[in-house]
Design a protein around this motif. Structure first.
Motif, PDB file in Angstrom:
ATOM      1  N   THR A  62       0.830  -1.208   0.000  1.00  0.00           N
ATOM      2  CA  THR A  62       0.000   0.000   0.000  1.00  0.00           C
ATOM      3  C   THR A  62       0.862   1.255   0.000  1.00  0.00           C
ATOM      4  O   THR A  62       0.584   2.217  -0.738  1.00  0.00           O
ATOM      5  N   TYR A  63       1.907   1.237   0.795  1.00  0.00           N
ATOM      6  CA  TYR A  63       2.764   2.416   0.875  1.00  0.00           C
ATOM      7  C   TYR A  63       3.464   2.705  -0.451  1.00  0.00           C
ATOM      8  O   TYR A  63       3.501   3.847  -0.915  1.00  0.00           O
ATOM      9  N   ASN A 120       2.586   1.821  -3.437  1.00  0.00           N
ATOM     10  CA  ASN A 120       1.621   2.291  -4.437  1.00  0.00           C
ATOM     11  C   ASN A 120       1.237   3.754  -4.195  1.00  0.00           C
ATOM     12  O   ASN A 120       1.154   4.555  -5.135  1.00  0.00           O
ATOM     13  N   GLU A 121       1.004   4.086  -2.924  1.00  0.00           N
ATOM     14  CA  GLU A 121       0.670   5.474  -2.605  1.00  0.00           C
ATOM     15  C   GLU A 121       1.847   6.403  -2.873  1.00  0.00           C
ATOM     16  O   GLU A 121       1.662   7.577  -3.191  1.00  0.00           O
ATOM     17  N   HIS A 155       1.593   7.581  -6.452  1.00  0.00           N
ATOM     18  CA  HIS A 155       0.519   8.565  -6.612  1.00  0.00           C
ATOM     19  C   HIS A 155       0.888   9.894  -5.951  1.00  0.00           C
ATOM     20  O   HIS A 155       0.555  10.970  -6.476  1.00  0.00           O
ATOM     21  N   ARG A 156       1.563   9.803  -4.814  1.00  0.00           N
ATOM     22  CA  ARG A 156       1.966  11.027  -4.126  1.00  0.00           C
ATOM     23  C   ARG A 156       2.975  11.815  -4.958  1.00  0.00           C
ATOM     24  O   ARG A 156       2.949  13.041  -5.007  1.00  0.00           O
ATOM     25  N   ASP A 181      -2.075  12.930   3.216  1.00  0.00           N
ATOM     26  CA  ASP A 181      -1.841  11.487   3.116  1.00  0.00           C
ATOM     27  C   ASP A 181      -1.511  10.946   4.500  1.00  0.00           C
ATOM     28  O   ASP A 181      -0.546  11.374   5.131  1.00  0.00           O
TER      29      ASP A 181
END
Length: 836
Positions: A434-435, A437-438, A441-442, A651
C-alpha cells in the motif's frame, strides 16, 4: 573470504556510474538519461567546462544549517564590533581633546590610547552580552522547531559560543598589553599619577578579570587534554568574572560621584535570562530513572565502549540528533552530555559511551561500576541515573525531504542511528504494498503541484512585464535557455568524431558553462547584503547619537551608503526574489517609500546640524532593520520551497521515501559493537517488507578502514553474510553524492534530499565541499528540480592519529606475530546482562 575482495559497489547504482576515471564522476552529472554512453573520451572532457571548487553555494538551494550558514551569523555579529569600538572611541576622543593640553607630555599617546581602550572595552562587553544566549540550552531546544530555526543557526550555538569566547579573550589580551605599555611609558617618564593607578581599586579588579580570562581561555583551548570535571568547574568561574566586571566600574571614584560607563547595563539582562534558562532546565527537565540494561565491550586495540540502556521517563520526548545529560551520584555529582542512540518512540534510552582517559575519568568509573575486576558484568537493577534533557536541535525534519543521505563517522553514528531507527519504526507501521503504491501517486500529485507553482513563480518585475505585454505567454528565461543549450551540446558531444569539431564544441561548452556560473556567483554576492545592511544600520545609529561633532562629509558618505543599500534591496526584492507571498509586496511598498524617506532624512541632515532626532533615529532603524532582516531571511532559506510537506499533509501514510545510512569507522572492534543493534532493526524491516522492498526505502553500508586485516577478517566472518554491506576501504564521498544525484535525475522528475553528516569537523568540511561541487554541476546543467540541503553535527574531542596508512583505499596487512595478542573472538569481547 578476504576483506579486500568485498564488493564495494552500491546496489541499484546505474551502470553509467561504475567508472574508474577520476574525472568521469563529475562529468556523469552533466548528462541525462538521453545520453547513457558516458565512457567516451569526448564526454570525459566535459569536466573542464564546470568548476569543481568554489566557495559559492548552488542557487538551487541555500543550506540552512551548515558551516556557511553559521559563518554568516558570526560575520554579521562581529560586524557590529567595529561600530561599537569607533562609537565609544569617538566619545572618549572628544573628551581627551578637550581635557589634554597640547603641551602635555606624550600628547598623542594621551589622545589616542584612552579612546582605543574605551572602545575595546565596549567591544568586550558586547561579546559578554552575547555569550550567555549561546548556552541557553532549554530555550534553544524549544526553538528548534519554530520558524526562528530557519533564520538562525541554532544547531551552531556551541560553535558560536566558542568563537565569541576566543574573540573576547584576544581583544582583552591586546587591550591589556596596550594598556600596560601606555601606563608604563608615562610612569617611566616620572608622572606619579599614572604610577599610582597601578594600585587603584579599579586596577585590582582589572587584574582579576584578566586572570579569569586567561584561566578560562587556557582551559578551553586544552579542554580535550584535561579531565572534563576540571574543565567544567573552571569554566563556571566565568560567572565570578561577570560579577567582578560589575564591581570593576563601581570603584571608589564611581561611588563618590564620578560618572563611569557601567558594565552591568550591557550583560545583566542576558545573564539573568541564562540563569532563568538553567533554572528551567533543572526544575522542568530533570528525571530520575533506572538502568535496565548495560553492555561493556572491550576491543582488541585497547578501546572500550559502554552501551547504557535506561528506562525512558514518561515525559521525556526527544528527536534524532538531540542529547541528554547524565549524572550518577555513585560516581560524582557532575552532569555529562551524551547523544541519544535510541528510537524516539522506544521505551528506553540508549547511550553509546566511549571509554577513554588514563586518570580514571567519569567513563572509566562508569565502566568499573558496570563490571567487576575481571570485566564480567554485574547486576544493575538497583542503580539509578539522573537524566536531564533533551537538548540540542534535531538532525533532520524528515517531513520536508523525500530522501536523506546520512553519514556518520566513528562515534558520530549515534545521532544517525537514532534517525535510522525512527525511519525503520515508521516503515514497520505501514503496509509495504500500500505504501509503495501510494508513493507513486503522491509523487504524481507533488509534480502536479510543483508544475502549477512553477507557472506562478517570477519576480515582481517579471510579472509586471508579463502583465504589460499584449499576450500573456510563458517566456523562458535566458538562464533556462542557456542550461538547455548546454545539455544539447553535451548530447551532441558523443556523436562527434572529428578532432576539430570536438575542440570547437568544447570551446563553446566552456563559454556557456562560464556564463551559467556567473549567476551563481551573483547569488553568493547578494548573500553578503545582510552584512552591508548591518553596516548601514550601525552607522546610522552611531553617527546620529554620538556627542562628537562630526564633519558634514561623514553624513554625505552615510547618504551614499544608504542609497546603495536600498538599491541592493530593491534589486533583490523586485528583480531576483520570487513574489509568491505577501511579504514580497510589502517589500515593494518599502522600495516605493525609500526615496521619500531619504529625501526627508537628507533635508534633516542639512537643516539640523546633520543629526536626526531620537524618534527619527528609531524610524530609520526600523526601516533599515526590516530590509536587513528580509535580506538575511532570504539568504539563509532555500530559494526553491518544497511543497512535499503540504502534499503529504493529505496522506495518512506520508513518510520519507528512502533513508541511506553510511557509517565509516577506523575500528573493526567498534563496528562489531554497534552492528548487532543496526542488524536487529534492519532485519526486522526485511522480515516485514522483504529484501527488495526494504532496500527501496532503507539502505545501510559500513566502511571499515581498520589497518588490522586480521580484525577485519574476523569482522567479516561474523557479519559478512548479515545482509548489510561491509566495505573494507575508504568511502569516495564525491562519488557517493553524485551517484545519488544521478539516481534522482534518472528515476524522479524532482527530489528533495538532505545530506546529514555527524563526525569530525575536518571531514564535515570535506563533505560540505563535495556537496557544493555537486550542486554547481547540477545547477549548471539545469537540474534545479533536484535539490539537496546539507546539515552537519560536529562534536567531541580530536581523533587520535593512527600510525597506520591506507594506500589506494585498501587496508595494510598487520604482521602475523601481532595477532597473538588477540584473545577469544579477537575483534571484540562483548558482555551483556539484562537487568530484571
Amino acid at each position: 573470504m578476504e576483506p579486500s575482495k568485498q564488493k564495494e559497489t552500491l546496489e541499484a547504482t546505474p551502470k553509467t556510474s561504475l567508472t574508474k576515471s577520476k574525472s568521469t564522476p563529475i562529468a556523469r552529472l552533466m548528462m541525462t538519461q538521453q545520453s547513457p554512453t558516458l565512457e567516451s573520451y569526448s564526454t570525459r572532457l566535459v569536466i573542464c567546462c564546470a568548476p569543481q571548487h568554489s566557495i559559492a553555494k548552488s542557487h538551487t538551494c541555500m543550506p540552512r544549517e551548515s558551516s556557511w550558514y553559521s559563518s554568516w551569523s558570526i560575520l554579521s555579529a562581529h560586524s557590529i564590533n567595529p561600530f561599537q569600538t569607533a562609537h565609544f572611541a569617538l566619545r572618549k576622543l572628544d573628551s581627551q581633546l578637550a581635557n589634554v593640553p597640547e603641551t602635555a607630555n606624550r600628547y598623542w599617546w594621551k589622545i589616542i590610547a584612552p579612546p582605543l581602550e574605551f572602545g575595546s572595552m565596549h567591544a568586550i562587553l558586547f561579546q559578554m552580552a552575547l555569550i550567555p544566549l549561546t548556552m541557553a540550552r532549554y530555550t534553544i531546544s524549544n526553538l528548534c522547531d519554530s520558524f526562528i530555526s530557519s533564520i538562525l543557526p541554532l544547531n551552531r550555538s556551541l560553535r558560536m559560543h566558542i568563537h565569541l569566547g576566543y574573540t573576547m579573550i584576544i581583544i582583552v589580551f591586546l587591550a591589556v598589553v596596550f594598556f600596560f605599555a601606555f601606563f608604563g611609558l608615562l610612569c617611566s617618564d616620572g608622572e606619579e599619577a599614572f604610577c599610582e593607578k597601578f594600585t587603584d581599586e579599579i586596577m585590582i579588579t582589572g587584574y582579576c578579570i584578566f586572570g579569569f580570562f586567561l584561566l578560562v581561555g587556557f582551559t578551553s583551548y586544552f579542554r580535550h587534554s584535561i579531565p572534563y570535571e576540571i574543565f567544567y568547574a573552571i569554566h563556571h568561574a566565568v560567572f565570578i568574572m561577570y560579577f567582578v566586571t560589575i564591581a570593576h566600574t563601581l570603584d571608589v571614584e564611581a561611588r563618590t560621584g564620578k560618572e563611569r560607563s557601567q558594565t552591568f547595563k550591557w550583560f545583566t539582562s542576558t545573564l539573568l535570562f541564562y540563569f532563568c534558562d538553567r533554572a528551567a532546565m533543572h526544575l522542568n527537565h530533570k528525571y530520575q530513572t533506572k538502568i535496565t540494561g548495560s553492555s561493556t565491550v572491550a576491543g582488541t586495540n585497547g578501546s572500550r565502549m559502554i552501551i547504557l540502556i535506561l528506562k525512558k521517563p514518561t515525559l521525556f520526548h526527544f528527536k534524532p540528533g538531540q542529547y541528554a545529560f547524565l549524572r550518577i551520584n555513585e560516581i560524582d555529582n557532575h552532569w555529562h552530555p551524551f547523544s541519544i542512540a535510541s528510537c524516539p518512540n522506544a521505551e528506553v534510552l540508549e547511550f553509546y559511551i566511549e571509554v577513554h582517559g588514563k586518570k580514571r575519568p567519569w567513563t572509566i568509573k562508569l565502566w568499573e561500576m558496570l563490571s567487576d575486576a575481571k570485566g564480567n558484568p554485574v547486576s544493575n537493577n538497583r542503580k539509578y541515573v539522573e537524566v536531564m534533557g533533551p537538548y540540542g536541535t534535531s538532525l533532520a525534519k524528515t517531513e520536508e525531504y523525500s530522501h536523506i543521505l546520512s553519514l556518520g563517522s566513528g562515534t558520530g553514528i549515534v545521532p544517525v542511528l537514532s534517525l535510522f531507527k525512527q525511519h525503520v519504526q515508521k516503515m514497520l507501521s505501514l503496509d509495504p504494498h500500500t505504501y509503495l503504491n501510494e508513493l507513486e501517486h503522491r509523487e504524481v500529485r507533488l509534480n502536479r503541484v510543483e508544475l502549477e507553482i512553477e507557472k506562478r513563480k517570477g519576480s515582481i518585475a517579471k510579472k509586471i512585464g508579463a502583465t504589460c505585454r499584449s499576450k500573456r505567454e510563458f517566456v523562458i528565461s535566458k538562464q533556462d535557455q542557456l542550461e538547455a543549450s548546454i545539455r544539447e551540446d553535451l548530447i551532441r558531444h558523443d556523436g562527434l568524431f572529428n578532432l576539430s569539431d570536438i575542440r570547437t564544441n568544447m570551446a563553446g561548452l566552456r563559454k556557456k558553462a562560464d556564463q551559467a556560473t556567473r549567476s551563481l556567483y551573483g547569488i553568493v554576492l547578494l548573500c553578503l547584503a545582510p552584512v552591508f545592511g548591518v553596516v548601514v544600520l550601525g552607522l546610522t545609529i552611531s553617527w546620529n547619537t554620538t556627542e562628537v561633532d562630526l564633519p558634514p562629509s561623514i553624513f554625505y558618505a552615510l547618504r551614499i551608503l544608504t542609497i546603495l543599500f536600498q538599491a541592493v534591496f530593491a534589486f533583490a526584492s523586485l528583480c531576483v526574489w520570487d513574489s509568491t507571498t505577501i511579504s514580497n509586496y510589502v517589500d515593494l511598498v518599502f522600495c516605493l517609500i525609500a526615496p521619500f524617506a531619504d529625501w526627508y532624512w537628507f533635508i534633516v541632515y542639512e537643516t539640523r546640524g546633520a543629526k536626526l532626532s531620537p524618534d527619527e533615529i528609531i524610524l530609520a532603524s526600523l526601516f533599515h532593520g526590516y530590509m536587513t532582516l528580509r535580506l538575511w531571511s532570504r539568504a539563509v532559506c532555500p530559494r526553491h520551497k518544497t511543497w512535499k510537506k503540504h502534499v503529504d499533509a493529505t496522506d495518512s501514510a506520508a513518510n520519507l521515501n528512502c533513508l541511506e545510512m553510511i557509517w565509516t569507522t577506523r575500528s573493526a572492534s567498534q563496528a562489531s559493537q554497534i552492528l548487532p543493534d543496526i542488524l536487529f532493526h534492519y532485519h526486522a524491516l526485511i522480515d516485514a517488507w522483504g529484501s527488495h522492498n526494504a532496500h527501496r526505502v532503507c539502505r545501510v553500508s559500513v566502511y571499515v578502514t581498520d589497518p588490522d586485516v586480521y580484525a577485519c577478517s574476523l569482522l567479516d566472518q561474523e557479519f559478512g553474510s548479515s545482509g548489510i554491506k561491509i566495505i573494507y576501504g575508504r568511502l569516495d564521498i564525491p562519488r557517493w553524492i553524485q551517484d545519488h544525484t544521478l539516481r534522482m535525475i534518472g528515476c524522479h522528475k524532482r527530489s528533495y534530499s538532505l545530506l546529514a553528516f555527524c563526525g569530525s569537523p575536518k571531514l564535515a568540511h570535506e563533505v560540505h565541499k563535495s556537496k557544493i561541487s555537486n550542486d554547481m554541476i547540477t545547477a549548471i546543467t539545469g537540474h534545479k528540480k533536484h535539490q539537496m540541503e546539507f546539515v552537519s553535527e560536529s562534536y567531541g574531542g580530536p581523533s587520535s592519529k593512527s600510525k597506520s596508512k591506507l594506500k589506494g583505499g585498501k587496508v595494510q596487512t598487520r604482521p602475523d606475530e601481532e595477532k597473538q595478542q588477540f584473545g577469544l573472538n579477537a575483534h571484540s569481547d562483548v558482555r551483556y546482562r539484562e537487568s530484571a
